[in-house]
Design a protein around this motif. Structure first.
Motif, mmCIF file in Angstrom:
data_model
loop_
_atom_site.group_PDB
_atom_site.id
_atom_site.type_symbol
_atom_site.label_atom_id
_atom_site.label_comp_id
_atom_site.label_asym_id
_atom_site.label_seq_id
_atom_site.Cartn_x
_atom_site.Cartn_y
_atom_site.Cartn_z
ATOM 1 N N PRO A 33 -21.720 26.896 95.227
ATOM 2 C CA PRO A 33 -20.534 27.578 95.770
ATOM 3 C C PRO A 33 -21.250 28.983 96.358
ATOM 4 N N PHE A 34 -21.335 29.179 95.521
ATOM 5 C CA PHE A 34 -21.820 30.671 95.790
ATOM 6 C C PHE A 34 -23.333 30.421 96.505
ATOM 7 N N LEU A 35 -24.577 29.776 96.238
ATOM 8 C CA LEU A 35 -25.431 30.227 97.198
ATOM 9 C C LEU A 35 -25.413 29.311 98.504
ATOM 10 N N LEU A 36 -24.335 28.790 98.698
ATOM 11 C CA LEU A 36 -23.892 27.438 99.973
ATOM 12 C C LEU A 36 -22.989 29.066 101.043
ATOM 13 N N VAL A 37 -22.683 29.915 100.105
ATOM 14 C CA VAL A 37 -21.269 30.970 100.794
ATOM 15 C C VAL A 37 -22.746 32.666 101.153
ATOM 16 N N PHE A 38 -23.377 32.318 100.224
ATOM 17 C CA PHE A 38 -24.630 34.367 99.891
ATOM 18 C C PHE A 38 -26.046 33.787 99.870
ATOM 19 N N ALA A 39 -26.185 32.611 100.030
ATOM 20 C CA ALA A 39 -28.005 32.244 99.863
ATOM 21 C C ALA A 39 -28.672 32.886 101.569
ATOM 22 N N GLY A 40 -29.460 33.928 101.397
ATOM 23 C CA GLY A 40 -30.207 34.225 102.718
ATOM 24 C C GLY A 40 -29.691 35.280 103.095
ATOM 25 N N GLU A 41 -28.118 35.593 102.484
ATOM 26 C CA GLU A 41 -27.622 37.240 102.331
ATOM 27 C C GLU A 41 -27.489 38.096 101.993
ATOM 28 N N VAL A 42 -28.055 37.925 100.144
ATOM 29 C CA VAL A 42 -27.970 38.372 98.982
ATOM 30 C C VAL A 42 -28.749 39.660 99.371
ATOM 31 N N GLU A 43 -28.451 40.783 98.921
ATOM 32 C CA GLU A 43 -29.586 41.906 98.755
ATOM 33 C C GLU A 43 -29.996 42.031 97.336
ATOM 34 N N ALA A 44 -31.533 41.689 97.276
ATOM 35 C CA ALA A 44 -32.638 41.454 96.195
ATOM 36 C C ALA A 44 -32.359 43.457 95.689
ATOM 37 N N VAL A 45 -31.785 42.413 93.804
ATOM 38 C CA VAL A 45 -32.763 43.748 92.568
ATOM 39 C C VAL A 45 -33.680 42.524 92.342
ATOM 40 N N ASP A 46 -34.180 44.221 91.314
ATOM 41 C CA ASP A 46 -35.440 43.832 90.850
ATOM 42 C C ASP A 46 -34.873 42.941 90.004
ATOM 43 N N LEU A 47 -35.647 42.104 89.314
ATOM 44 C CA LEU A 47 -35.940 41.165 88.597
ATOM 45 C C LEU A 47 -35.747 41.253 87.156
#
Length: 353
Positions: A262-276
């Motif tokens: 559900p988190f992926l469905l809402v936020f994937a593509g909208e997440v601010e990337a953080v260093d791995l």
């Protein structure tokens, strides 16, 4: 470790009758702020002190050993440990025993416990590939913005099976642009499609259409390490957005995992990337076998035993993975037979750099 302090902590559990209900833990060393740390605001400010770093975690008896090690690691590597404020989401009732355990091992810890009632999500949870993923407390992160005080602007959410080997303030200072609600390490090399069923991808009303028009192509991210802007979350009613996908899942079975899709469905593509480096995840293996896995290439700031295999279980079984020994150096657990005490004064086995 201060032996006298540890003895007092263990005696507290014995006298209070908590030993039968929860594992026993030694008292951790005390850590103080270094030079350059923000001066605390007036005592009346409390949790609303603008100089605080807010960390949110779930807390329960089953994963308490992991939580204790995670807290200890965060304090040990923090440049300003007295500025850390912990927000624990715990199943209600029962937070009294957990509060006593935290107070005995971390007498100076700044924290609050928020009761989370299972009925808030019980009707929304569907079957998963692993029974542990169906526990209501796994979904408490959806309610974080509702439970924490409105004066808390953002929080770092962490799973209980993590270990910090770097100053968490570096993660706290992650910039969130106006378009972002969540920041997290992204893994765009992962096969994103496998997190959803063929029925999801073949439905013309779902599939790729769900992710169309987002800031970037959708990538997998792990919800065990997230920086969340709580004010934007509340304004956008993101809890309800996640719950709507959980309702669709109950009707159509569009994924097999628990609280992640559900988190992926809402936020994937909208997440601010953080260093791995801030989520070296998967150290617990997959969700079925929990086999040993090495670290990914690159620097390490936080290790995450996501997957079935937990370091405390593998250590107790006498079948630890190589990286489990790093986790052991932060383990405050005291065995019930008293055969070997925890040694929280021992140093970490892995450098942050």
């Amino acid at each position: 470790m201060r032996v006298a302090g540890a003895a007092v902590a263990l005696l507290f559990f014995f006298l209070a009758g908590e030993a039968a209900a929860l594992p026993r833990f030694a008292e951790a060393p005390q850590y103080r702020n270094g030079e350059g740390c923000p001066a605390p605001s007036a005592a009346a400010a409390g949790v609303c002190d603008p100089g605080l770093v807010h960390i949110a975690m779930t807390l329960d008896a089953h994963y308490l050993r992991g939580s204790m090690a995670a807290i200890y690691s965060l304090l040990r590597h923090a440049s300003c440990p007295e500025s850390l404020f912990f927000h624990f989401l715990a199943a209600a009732p029962g937070d009294g025993e957990l509060r006593a355990a935290l107070g005995a091992s971390f007498p100076s810890l700044r924290f609050e416990i928020y009761p989370f009632r299972a009925e808030a999500v019980a009707g929304l949870i569907s079957a998963s590939v692993r029974a542990a993923l169906e526990a209501p407390l796994n979904y408490a992160r959806n309610h974080l913005a509702d439970l924490l005080p409105p004066c808390v602007p953002r929080a770092i959410y962490l799973d209980s099976d993590v270990l910090a080997v770097d100053d968490v303030r570096r993660l706290w200072e992650t910039r969130l642009p106006a378009a972002a609600v969540v920041a997290a390490p992204e893994y765009c090399h992962a096969n994103f499609s496998r997190y959803f069923t063929p029925a999801f991808w073949s439905d013309p009303a779902l599939g790729a259409r769900v992710f169309a028009g987002r800031r970037r192509p959708p990538c997998y991210f792990n919800t065990g390490v997230m920086v969340i802007d709580l004010r934007r979350w509340r304004a956008g009613n993101y809890r309800r957005r996640i719950e709507r996908w959980m309702e669709i899942q109950k009707e159509q079975r569009i994924y097999e995992l628990g609280s992640l899709p559900p988190f992926l469905l809402v936020f994937a593509g909208e997440v601010e990337a953080v260093d791995l480096r801030w989520n070296q995840h998967g150290l617990g293996g997959d969700n079925v076998h929990g086999s040993c896995r090495p670290l990914h290439d690159g620097p390490v700031s936080l290790m995450h035993w996501s997957g079935k295999g937990k370091p405390w279980d593998r250590l107790d079984a006498g079948r630890p993975c190589p990286l489990d020994h790093t986790w052991k150096s932060y383990d405050l657990y005291v065995p019930g037979d008293g055969s070997s005490a925890a040694s929280p004064a021992s140093g970490p086995a892995l450098s942050a750099w």
